[in-house]
Design a protein around this motif. Structure first.
Motif, PDB file in Angstrom:
ATOM      1  N   GLY A  94      42.612  34.319  62.064  1.00 36.57           N
ATOM      2  CA  GLY A  94      43.368  35.554  62.136  1.00 36.57           C
ATOM      3  C   GLY A  94      42.847  36.497  63.204  1.00 36.57           C
ATOM      4  N   HIS A  95      41.535  36.516  63.369  1.00 34.76           N
ATOM      5  CA  HIS A  95      40.920  37.340  64.415  1.00 34.76           C
ATOM      6  C   HIS A  95      41.359  36.842  65.792  1.00 34.76           C
ATOM      7  CE1 HIS A  95      36.926  38.910  66.362  1.00 34.76           C
ATOM      8  NE2 HIS A  95      37.979  39.627  66.729  1.00 34.76           N
ATOM      9  N   LEU A  96      41.262  35.534  65.992  1.00 33.00           N
ATOM     10  CA  LEU A  96      41.659  34.937  67.269  1.00 33.00           C
ATOM     11  C   LEU A  96      43.131  35.190  67.566  1.00 33.00           C
ATOM     12  CD1 LEU A  96      39.858  31.519  66.875  1.00 33.00           C
ATOM     13  CD2 LEU A  96      39.195  33.358  68.423  1.00 33.00           C
ATOM     14  N   ALA A  97      43.963  34.992  66.528  1.00 34.60           N
ATOM     15  CA  ALA A  97      45.404  35.136  66.714  1.00 34.60           C
ATOM     16  C   ALA A  97      45.773  36.539  67.164  1.00 34.60           C
ATOM     17  CB  ALA A  97      46.133  34.794  65.419  1.00 34.60           C
ATOM     18  N   PHE A  98      45.142  37.543  66.563  1.00 36.10           N
ATOM     19  CA  PHE A  98      45.501  38.916  66.921  1.00 36.10           C
ATOM     20  C   PHE A  98      44.927  39.300  68.283  1.00 36.10           C
ATOM     21  CE2 PHE A  98      47.272  42.972  66.115  1.00 36.10           C
ATOM     22  CZ  PHE A  98      48.089  42.834  65.010  1.00 36.10           C
ATOM     23  N   GLU A  99      43.723  38.810  68.588  1.00 35.16           N
ATOM     24  CA  GLU A  99      43.161  39.086  69.903  1.00 35.16           C
ATOM     25  C   GLU A  99      44.001  38.418  70.992  1.00 35.16           C
ATOM     26  OE1 GLU A  99      40.810  41.188  70.811  1.00 35.16           O
ATOM     27  OE2 GLU A  99      40.576  41.793  68.720  1.00 35.16           O
ATOM     28  N   TYR A 100      44.520  37.244  70.678  1.00 33.03           N
ATOM     29  CA  TYR A 100      45.405  36.538  71.606  1.00 33.03           C
ATOM     30  C   TYR A 100      46.664  37.372  71.868  1.00 33.03           C
ATOM     31  CZ  TYR A 100      47.271  32.139  73.598  1.00 33.03           C
ATOM     32  OH  TYR A 100      47.748  31.154  74.423  1.00 33.03           O
ATOM     33  N   LEU A 101      47.216  37.944  70.785  1.00 34.11           N
ATOM     34  CA  LEU A 101      48.391  38.798  70.918  1.00 34.11           C
ATOM     35  C   LEU A 101      48.062  40.078  71.687  1.00 34.11           C
ATOM     36  CD1 LEU A 101      51.371  39.425  70.173  1.00 34.11           C
ATOM     37  CD2 LEU A 101      50.490  40.531  68.099  1.00 34.11           C
ATOM     38  N   LYS A 102      46.930  40.685  71.386  1.00 33.99           N
ATOM     39  CA  LYS A 102      46.527  41.910  72.076  1.00 33.99           C
ATOM     40  C   LYS A 102      46.417  41.690  73.579  1.00 33.99           C
ATOM     41  CE  LYS A 102      43.004  44.161  70.378  1.00 33.99           C
ATOM     42  NZ  LYS A 102      41.695  44.400  69.703  1.00 33.99           N
ATOM     43  N   ALA A 103      45.867  40.539  73.957  1.00 34.23           N
ATOM     44  CA  ALA A 103      45.720  40.229  75.383  1.00 34.23           C
ATOM     45  C   ALA A 103      47.086  40.027  76.031  1.00 34.23           C
ATOM     46  CB  ALA A 103      44.858  38.979  75.559  1.00 34.23           C
ATOM     47  N   ALA A 104      47.980  39.330  75.327  1.00 33.16           N
ATOM     48  CA  ALA A 104      49.308  39.054  75.871  1.00 33.16           C
ATOM     49  C   ALA A 104      50.128  40.329  76.011  1.00 33.16           C
ATOM     50  CB  ALA A 104      50.040  38.057  74.978  1.00 33.16           C
ATOM     51  N   ALA A 105      50.016  41.222  75.010  1.00 29.01           N
ATOM     52  CA  ALA A 105      50.830  42.446  75.000  1.00 29.01           C
ATOM     53  C   ALA A 105      50.137  43.650  75.641  1.00 29.01           C
ATOM     54  CB  ALA A 105      51.207  42.794  73.558  1.00 29.01           C
ATOM     55  N   ASP A 106      48.856  43.486  75.967  1.00 28.35           N
ATOM     56  CA  ASP A 106      48.073  44.563  76.568  1.00 28.35           C
ATOM     57  C   ASP A 106      48.073  45.811  75.688  1.00 28.35           C
ATOM     58  OD1 ASP A 106      46.455  45.821  78.424  1.00 28.35           O
ATOM     59  OD2 ASP A 106      48.131  46.557  79.633  1.00 28.35           O
ATOM     60  N   ILE A 107      47.609  45.631  74.435  1.00 27.75           N
ATOM     61  CA  ILE A 107      47.520  46.742  73.490  1.00 27.75           C
ATOM     62  C   ILE A 107      46.105  46.804  72.902  1.00 27.75           C
ATOM     63  CG2 ILE A 107      49.951  46.794  72.846  1.00 27.75           C
ATOM     64  CD1 ILE A 107      49.269  45.060  70.414  1.00 27.75           C
ATOM     65  N   PHE A 108      45.749  47.961  72.376  1.00 27.64           N
ATOM     66  CA  PHE A 108      44.451  48.150  71.731  1.00 27.64           C
ATOM     67  C   PHE A 108      44.683  48.480  70.256  1.00 27.64           C
ATOM     68  CE2 PHE A 108      40.819  51.285  70.882  1.00 27.64           C
ATOM     69  CZ  PHE A 108      40.005  50.284  70.360  1.00 27.64           C
ATOM     70  N   VAL A 109      44.321  47.553  69.386  1.00 32.00           N
ATOM     71  CA  VAL A 109      44.428  47.731  67.939  1.00 32.00           C
ATOM     72  C   VAL A 109      43.049  47.424  67.350  1.00 32.00           C
ATOM     73  CG1 VAL A 109      45.600  47.003  65.825  1.00 32.00           C
ATOM     74  CG2 VAL A 109      46.838  47.007  67.989  1.00 32.00           C
ATOM     75  N   LEU A 110      42.558  48.292  66.475  1.00 38.53           N
ATOM     76  CA  LEU A 110      41.207  48.165  65.935  1.00 38.53           C
ATOM     77  C   LEU A 110      41.083  46.989  64.972  1.00 38.53           C
ATOM     78  CD1 LEU A 110      38.386  49.580  65.852  1.00 38.53           C
ATOM     79  CD2 LEU A 110      39.219  50.822  63.841  1.00 38.53           C
ATOM     80  N   HIS A 111      40.040  46.200  65.133  1.00 38.13           N
ATOM     81  CA  HIS A 111      39.794  45.043  64.270  1.00 38.13           C
ATOM     82  C   HIS A 111      38.910  45.424  63.090  1.00 38.13           C
ATOM     83  CE1 HIS A 111      37.435  41.075  63.551  1.00 38.13           C
ATOM     84  NE2 HIS A 111      38.549  41.064  62.834  1.00 38.13           N
ATOM     85  N   VAL A 112      39.332  45.027  61.873  1.00 35.86           N
ATOM     86  CA  VAL A 112      38.538  45.251  60.664  1.00 35.86           C
ATOM     87  C   VAL A 112      38.263  43.887  60.024  1.00 35.86           C
ATOM     88  CG1 VAL A 112      38.389  46.414  58.437  1.00 35.86           C
ATOM     89  CG2 VAL A 112      39.715  47.460  60.311  1.00 35.86           C
ATOM     90  N   PRO A 113      37.053  43.358  60.178  1.00 33.94           N
ATOM     91  CA  PRO A 113      36.743  42.035  59.615  1.00 33.94           C
ATOM     92  C   PRO A 113      36.408  42.107  58.133  1.00 33.94           C
ATOM     93  CG  PRO A 113      34.852  42.868  60.824  1.00 33.94           C
ATOM     94  CD  PRO A 113      35.951  43.885  61.000  1.00 33.94           C
ATOM     95  N   TYR A 114      36.830  41.092  57.383  1.00 29.93           N
ATOM     96  CA  TYR A 114      36.517  40.975  55.959  1.00 29.93           C
ATOM     97  C   TYR A 114      35.751  39.672  55.726  1.00 29.93           C
ATOM     98  CZ  TYR A 114      39.665  44.855  54.909  1.00 29.93           C
ATOM     99  OH  TYR A 114      40.248  46.102  54.844  1.00 29.93           O
ATOM    100  N   ARG A 115      35.349  39.462  54.509  1.00 32.71           N
ATOM    101  CA  ARG A 115      34.675  38.207  54.159  1.00 32.71           C
ATOM    102  C   ARG A 115      35.660  37.310  53.410  1.00 32.71           C
ATOM    103  NH1 ARG A 115      29.393  38.161  55.259  1.00 32.71           N
ATOM    104  NH2 ARG A 115      28.331  40.149  55.621  1.00 32.71           N
ATOM    105  N   GLY A 116      36.617  36.791  54.153  1.00 35.34           N
ATOM    106  CA  GLY A 116      37.596  35.905  53.544  1.00 35.34           C
ATOM    107  C   GLY A 116      39.003  36.485  53.559  1.00 35.34           C
ATOM    108  N   THR A 117      39.983  35.595  53.437  1.00 32.34           N
ATOM    109  CA  THR A 117      41.384  36.007  53.452  1.00 32.34           C
ATOM    110  C   THR A 117      41.751  36.814  52.208  1.00 32.34           C
ATOM    111  OG1 THR A 117      41.981  34.053  54.742  1.00 32.34           O
ATOM    112  CG2 THR A 117      43.768  35.164  53.570  1.00 32.34           C
ATOM    113  N   GLY A 118      41.202  36.429  51.051  1.00 27.48           N
ATOM    114  CA  GLY A 118      41.511  37.120  49.809  1.00 27.48           C
ATOM    115  C   GLY A 118      41.247  38.620  49.862  1.00 27.48           C
ATOM    116  N   PRO A 119      40.008  39.021  50.201  1.00 28.31           N
ATOM    117  CA  PRO A 119      39.701  40.456  50.290  1.00 28.31           C
ATOM    118  C   PRO A 119      40.555  41.174  51.341  1.00 28.31           C
ATOM    119  CG  PRO A 119      37.691  39.173  50.188  1.00 28.31           C
ATOM    120  CD  PRO A 119      38.809  38.183  50.363  1.00 28.31           C
ATOM    121  N   GLN A 120      40.820  40.490  52.445  1.00 29.98           N
ATOM    122  CA  GLN A 120      41.648  41.080  53.490  1.00 29.98           C
ATOM    123  C   GLN A 120      43.056  41.363  52.975  1.00 29.98           C
ATOM    124  OE1 GLN A 120      42.798  38.192  56.299  1.00 29.98           O
ATOM    125  NE2 GLN A 120      44.140  39.537  57.442  1.00 29.98           N
ATOM    126  N   LEU A 121      43.636  40.392  52.258  1.00 28.82           N
ATOM    127  CA  LEU A 121      44.992  40.575  51.734  1.00 28.82           C
ATOM    128  C   LEU A 121      45.067  41.711  50.728  1.00 28.82           C
ATOM    129  CD1 LEU A 121      46.341  36.932  51.294  1.00 28.82           C
ATOM    130  CD2 LEU A 121      47.047  38.663  52.963  1.00 28.82           C
TER     131      LEU A 121
END
Length: 327
Positions: free
Chosen positions: A168-195
């Motif tokens: 998910g981190h890679l996917a959004f960074e890939y999108l940020k690079a393609a769209a040239d936008i700055f969105v803050l990343h908040v990492p979690y310990r697993g998909t469950g807590p993130q959801l």
């Protein structure tokens, strides 16, 4: 009886082993001879869980032994990978992943395992399309509107992921690079807590594998603004791809494969490769995965090894550009 005759009779008895009641040590032992542990290097609740359990159920049928899933999160998957790399019981496997095989080697200064030497690639199990979603309270209906909002408020919007270096981190960074936008990343310990935080509105957006969030999209608890797949998904026909919305050639899918420790005996690895491919291509497994928009693969060890090498080249560039570092 002549000693030579006696020796010949003994040799014949050893050769026939089982029929004359000799112990199992004198005969080739069948594999697997006990339940198999399939380690998932992430917390329960994500796409990895769905792929692993679908595989375990069908593989257990083809191998004739129970295959049980054990979640072992931590260290971006490194803890589990290191443990399995050194397992010598011939009955421990691990779910390989884009992060542990193609990203961690370039994100961490030093790994407790070598992704190319410590494991035997068995088969690529499944590809899972990444979905770009937002909380319904965010005033955007599609990717174009999200990009416009992000550009009007640089650094004010956030997105969550299952951790640094996760798909998910890679996917959004890939999108940020393609769209040239700055969105803050908040990492979690697993998909469950993130959801949990995404569904509650504490996060604005995320990119998550389809299996883990389709139910929330259909229930209106999350809004899907784009898919990372090449074409539209049959389960979400109304949602355009990222490529359709102004970014030609964009594609982002997570992937999962089966790996064994490098010390797994060659005959056992060969048998496992055949049975694992058969398992993931079974009607039940394909239907189970298709219901979550995941694609069953099931290729050969050589094909999987080549795929890993290609992905390592691809994601080395992304990690370097985004300066992704571990937690």
């Amino acid at each position: 009886m002549h000693p030579l005759t006696r020796r010949r009779l003994l040799h014949a008895a050893v050769a026939s082993g089982a029929s004359l009641g000799f112990p199992a040590a004198t005969r080739a032992q069948a594999w697997p001879s006990k339940p198999i542990r399939l380690v998932v290097p992430f917390a329960p609740g994500g796409s990895s869980e769905i792929v692993a359990r679908s595989t375990a159920v069908e593989l257990g049928k083809t191998l004739g032994q129970t295959v049980y899933v054990e979640n072992k999160p931590g260290g971006g998957g490194n803890i589990a990978m290191a443990e399995v790399a050194h397992a010598d019981d011939q009955h421990t496997l691990i779910l390989g992943h884009i992060g542990t095989l193609a990203v961690n080697p370039y994100m961490f200064d030093k790994l407790p395992y070598d992704p190319n030497k410590d494991f035997k690639p068995i088969t690529l199990l499944a590809k899972v399309p990444s979905l770009y979603v937002v909380h319904p309270d965010l005033p955007v209906r599609n990717l174009k509107e999200f990009v416009a909002l992000a550009r009007s408020k640089p650094g004010k919007l956030n997105y969550g992921s299952a951790g640094n270096g996760s798909a998910g981190h890679l996917a959004f960074e890939y999108l940020k690079a393609a769209a040239d936008i700055f969105v803050l990343h908040v990492p979690y310990r697993g998909t469950g807590p993130q959801l949990t935080d995404l569904l509650s509105g504490r996060l604005d957006a995320a990119s998550v594998g389809a299996p883990a969030i389709l139910q929330f999209i259909k229930a209106g608890k999350l809004r899907c603004i784009a898919t990372g797949s090449k074409g539209r998904l049959p389960l979400l026909p109304e949602v355009p791809t990222v490529a359709e919305q102004g970014y030609p050639g964009f594609e982002m899918t997570q992937w999962y494969g089966l790996l064994a420790p490098a010390n797994l005996a060659a005959p056992n690895a060969d048998k496992l490769a055949v049975e694992a491919a058969k398992a993931i291509q079974s009607k039940d497994a394909r239907e189970r995965l298709a219901g979550d928009a995941a694609e069953a693969v099931g290729n050969t060890p050589a094909q999987f090894a080549q795929f890993i090498a290609q992905e390592q080249v691809r994601w080395k560039a992304v990690v370097t550009r985004a300066k992704i570092k571990p937690d």
